[in-house]
Design a protein around this motif. Sequence first.
Motif, PDB file in Angstrom:
ATOM      1  N   VAL A 112       0.847  -1.201   0.000  1.00  0.00           N
ATOM      2  CA  VAL A 112       0.000   0.000   0.000  1.00  0.00           C
ATOM      3  C   VAL A 112       0.879   1.245   0.000  1.00  0.00           C
ATOM      4  CG1 VAL A 112      -1.679   1.329   1.350  1.00  0.00           C
ATOM      5  CG2 VAL A 112      -1.958  -1.149   1.080  1.00  0.00           C
ATOM      6  N   ARG A 113       1.921   1.230   0.826  1.00  0.00           N
ATOM      7  CA  ARG A 113       2.832   2.382   0.876  1.00  0.00           C
ATOM      8  C   ARG A 113       3.531   2.562  -0.463  1.00  0.00           C
ATOM      9  NH1 ARG A 113       7.340   3.589   5.581  1.00  0.00           N
ATOM     10  NH2 ARG A 113       8.081   5.583   4.743  1.00  0.00           N
ATOM     11  N   GLU A 114       3.954   1.472  -1.055  1.00  0.00           N
ATOM     12  CA  GLU A 114       4.615   1.555  -2.364  1.00  0.00           C
ATOM     13  C   GLU A 114       3.656   2.104  -3.422  1.00  0.00           C
ATOM     14  OE1 GLU A 114       6.693  -1.357  -5.646  1.00  0.00           O
ATOM     15  OE2 GLU A 114       6.786  -1.931  -3.534  1.00  0.00           O
ATOM     16  N   ALA A 115       2.419   1.680  -3.404  1.00  0.00           N
ATOM     17  CA  ALA A 115       1.414   2.157  -4.361  1.00  0.00           C
ATOM     18  C   ALA A 115       1.101   3.638  -4.165  1.00  0.00           C
ATOM     19  CB  ALA A 115       0.133   1.332  -4.244  1.00  0.00           C
ATOM     20  N   PHE A 116       1.342   4.164  -2.977  1.00  0.00           N
ATOM     21  CA  PHE A 116       1.137   5.589  -2.692  1.00  0.00           C
ATOM     22  C   PHE A 116       2.109   6.463  -3.488  1.00  0.00           C
ATOM     23  CE2 PHE A 116       2.449   9.232   0.070  1.00  0.00           C
ATOM     24  CZ  PHE A 116       1.316  10.003  -0.108  1.00  0.00           C
ATOM     25  N   HIS A 117       3.275   5.949  -3.810  1.00  0.00           N
ATOM     26  CA  HIS A 117       4.292   6.701  -4.550  1.00  0.00           C
ATOM     27  C   HIS A 117       4.788   7.894  -3.728  1.00  0.00           C
ATOM     28  CE1 HIS A 117       3.525   4.255  -8.069  1.00  0.00           C
ATOM     29  NE2 HIS A 117       2.234   4.526  -7.947  1.00  0.00           N
ATOM     30  N   GLU A 118       5.309   7.579  -2.578  1.00  0.00           N
ATOM     31  CA  GLU A 118       5.809   8.580  -1.629  1.00  0.00           C
ATOM     32  C   GLU A 118       6.805   9.544  -2.284  1.00  0.00           C
ATOM     33  OE1 GLU A 118       8.196   8.161   2.625  1.00  0.00           O
ATOM     34  OE2 GLU A 118       7.140   6.437   1.806  1.00  0.00           O
ATOM     35  N   ALA A 119       7.733   9.031  -3.081  1.00  0.00           N
ATOM     36  CA  ALA A 119       8.730   9.893  -3.729  1.00  0.00           C
ATOM     37  C   ALA A 119       8.065  10.845  -4.716  1.00  0.00           C
ATOM     38  CB  ALA A 119       9.796   9.044  -4.428  1.00  0.00           C
ATOM     39  N   ARG A 120       7.052  10.366  -5.432  1.00  0.00           N
ATOM     40  CA  ARG A 120       6.325  11.231  -6.372  1.00  0.00           C
ATOM     41  C   ARG A 120       5.582  12.332  -5.614  1.00  0.00           C
ATOM     42  NH1 ARG A 120       0.977  10.217  -9.693  1.00  0.00           N
ATOM     43  NH2 ARG A 120       1.231  11.822 -11.267  1.00  0.00           N
ATOM     44  N   TRP A 121       4.898  11.964  -4.534  1.00  0.00           N
ATOM     45  CA  TRP A 121       4.160  12.936  -3.732  1.00  0.00           C
ATOM     46  C   TRP A 121       5.120  14.024  -3.231  1.00  0.00           C
ATOM     47  CZ3 TRP A 121       3.774  15.696   0.627  1.00  0.00           C
ATOM     48  CH2 TRP A 121       2.534  16.213   0.978  1.00  0.00           C
ATOM     49  N   THR A 122       6.257  13.591  -2.705  1.00  0.00           N
ATOM     50  CA  THR A 122       7.221  14.522  -2.132  1.00  0.00           C
ATOM     51  C   THR A 122       7.864  15.397  -3.209  1.00  0.00           C
ATOM     52  OG1 THR A 122       7.632  12.963  -0.343  1.00  0.00           O
ATOM     53  CG2 THR A 122       9.250  14.692  -0.637  1.00  0.00           C
ATOM     54  N   ALA A 123       8.161  14.833  -4.365  1.00  0.00           N
ATOM     55  CA  ALA A 123       8.751  15.624  -5.450  1.00  0.00           C
ATOM     56  C   ALA A 123       7.800  16.721  -5.903  1.00  0.00           C
ATOM     57  CB  ALA A 123       9.122  14.712  -6.626  1.00  0.00           C
ATOM     58  N   TRP A 124       6.533  16.382  -6.074  1.00  0.00           N
ATOM     59  CA  TRP A 124       5.563  17.396  -6.489  1.00  0.00           C
ATOM     60  C   TRP A 124       5.296  18.397  -5.374  1.00  0.00           C
ATOM     61  CZ3 TRP A 124       4.727  18.848 -11.129  1.00  0.00           C
ATOM     62  CH2 TRP A 124       4.891  17.946 -12.172  1.00  0.00           C
ATOM     63  N   ASN A 125       5.396  17.950  -4.133  1.00  0.00           N
ATOM     64  CA  ASN A 125       5.243  18.897  -3.028  1.00  0.00           C
ATOM     65  C   ASN A 125       6.403  19.889  -3.008  1.00  0.00           C
ATOM     66  OD1 ASN A 125       3.681  19.739  -0.610  1.00  0.00           O
ATOM     67  ND2 ASN A 125       5.675  19.371   0.334  1.00  0.00           N
ATOM     68  N   LEU A 126       7.586  19.434  -3.379  1.00  0.00           N
ATOM     69  CA  LEU A 126       8.723  20.359  -3.470  1.00  0.00           C
ATOM     70  C   LEU A 126       8.448  21.435  -4.523  1.00  0.00           C
ATOM     71  CD1 LEU A 126      11.558  21.264  -2.681  1.00  0.00           C
ATOM     72  CD2 LEU A 126      12.460  19.591  -4.339  1.00  0.00           C
ATOM     73  N   VAL A 127       7.875  21.036  -5.642  1.00  0.00           N
ATOM     74  CA  VAL A 127       7.500  22.015  -6.676  1.00  0.00           C
ATOM     75  C   VAL A 127       6.488  22.998  -6.095  1.00  0.00           C
ATOM     76  CG1 VAL A 127       6.387  22.317  -8.929  1.00  0.00           C
ATOM     77  CG2 VAL A 127       8.001  20.422  -8.570  1.00  0.00           C
ATOM     78  N   ARG A 128       5.493  22.482  -5.364  1.00  0.00           N
ATOM     79  CA  ARG A 128       4.495  23.364  -4.747  1.00  0.00           C
ATOM     80  C   ARG A 128       5.152  24.320  -3.752  1.00  0.00           C
ATOM     81  NH1 ARG A 128      -0.506  19.987  -2.445  1.00  0.00           N
ATOM     82  NH2 ARG A 128       1.116  19.138  -1.122  1.00  0.00           N
ATOM     83  N   THR A 129       6.089  23.814  -2.975  1.00  0.00           N
ATOM     84  CA  THR A 129       6.776  24.640  -1.977  1.00  0.00           C
ATOM     85  C   THR A 129       7.548  25.771  -2.636  1.00  0.00           C
ATOM     86  OG1 THR A 129       6.993  22.720  -0.510  1.00  0.00           O
ATOM     87  CG2 THR A 129       8.465  24.597  -0.094  1.00  0.00           C
ATOM     88  N   ILE A 130       8.326  25.440  -3.645  1.00  0.00           N
ATOM     89  CA  ILE A 130       9.144  26.452  -4.331  1.00  0.00           C
ATOM     90  C   ILE A 130       8.255  27.464  -5.049  1.00  0.00           C
ATOM     91  CG2 ILE A 130      10.787  26.803  -6.225  1.00  0.00           C
ATOM     92  CD1 ILE A 130      12.002  24.037  -5.362  1.00  0.00           C
ATOM     93  N   ALA A 131       7.241  26.978  -5.753  1.00  0.00           N
ATOM     94  CA  ALA A 131       6.368  27.877  -6.519  1.00  0.00           C
ATOM     95  C   ALA A 131       5.569  28.797  -5.599  1.00  0.00           C
ATOM     96  CB  ALA A 131       5.437  27.069  -7.420  1.00  0.00           C
ATOM     97  N   THR A 132       5.053  28.266  -4.501  1.00  0.00           N
ATOM     98  CA  THR A 132       4.264  29.091  -3.590  1.00  0.00           C
ATOM     99  C   THR A 132       5.152  30.095  -2.861  1.00  0.00           C
ATOM    100  OG1 THR A 132       2.736  27.250  -3.311  1.00  0.00           O
ATOM    101  CG2 THR A 132       2.536  29.055  -1.750  1.00  0.00           C
ATOM    102  N   THR A 133       6.354  29.685  -2.500  1.00  0.00           N
ATOM    103  CA  THR A 133       7.289  30.615  -1.870  1.00  0.00           C
ATOM    104  C   THR A 133       7.666  31.733  -2.836  1.00  0.00           C
ATOM    105  OG1 THR A 133       8.124  28.850  -0.446  1.00  0.00           O
ATOM    106  CG2 THR A 133       9.524  30.808  -0.707  1.00  0.00           C
TER     107      THR A 133
END
Length: 150
Positions: A112-133
């Motif tokens: 289930v954790r693998e199917a969540f794609h933790e690295a993908r979630w975190t990578a896109w969150n980094l984009v959100r963090t940089i863009a929002t900042t």
Amino acid sequence: MTTGLMAGVFGLYQHTVMVGLGRSDDRTFIGGFQALDRAILNPWFLFSFVGALVFTAVAAFLNGNRRILPWVLAALILYVIVFGITVAVNVPLNDALKAAGDPFTMADPAAVREAFHEARWTAWNLVRTIATTAAFGFLCWALVARGEAG
């Protein structure tokens, strides 16, 4: 202000929440993320998340000062991108993890954790963090430029 709040939310997830959860076992990760995702859906978060888009759009369209308009529009474009990433990437991953059920009754929480794609979630969150900042920085600069012009 709402854009700054969202930069903080995305940043905190990036450098603290996901790092801490990432160090946990599969059941703890799933349960912790599910609990955080349920808790974040509240009026305070939704006001900031949607407010950043609405207030920046209103500022752009009601603004008569051509000197600051490019900064406000740049902030708006960045936040529209962030909003789109959230709706298209992060929310579906969150929802899929919530739909997986109780982590303490799962037969294979690692799958289930693998199917969540933790690295993908975190990578896109980094984009959100940089863009929002960056969007918040542009809005702050627009205020400085407005003060210099006035």
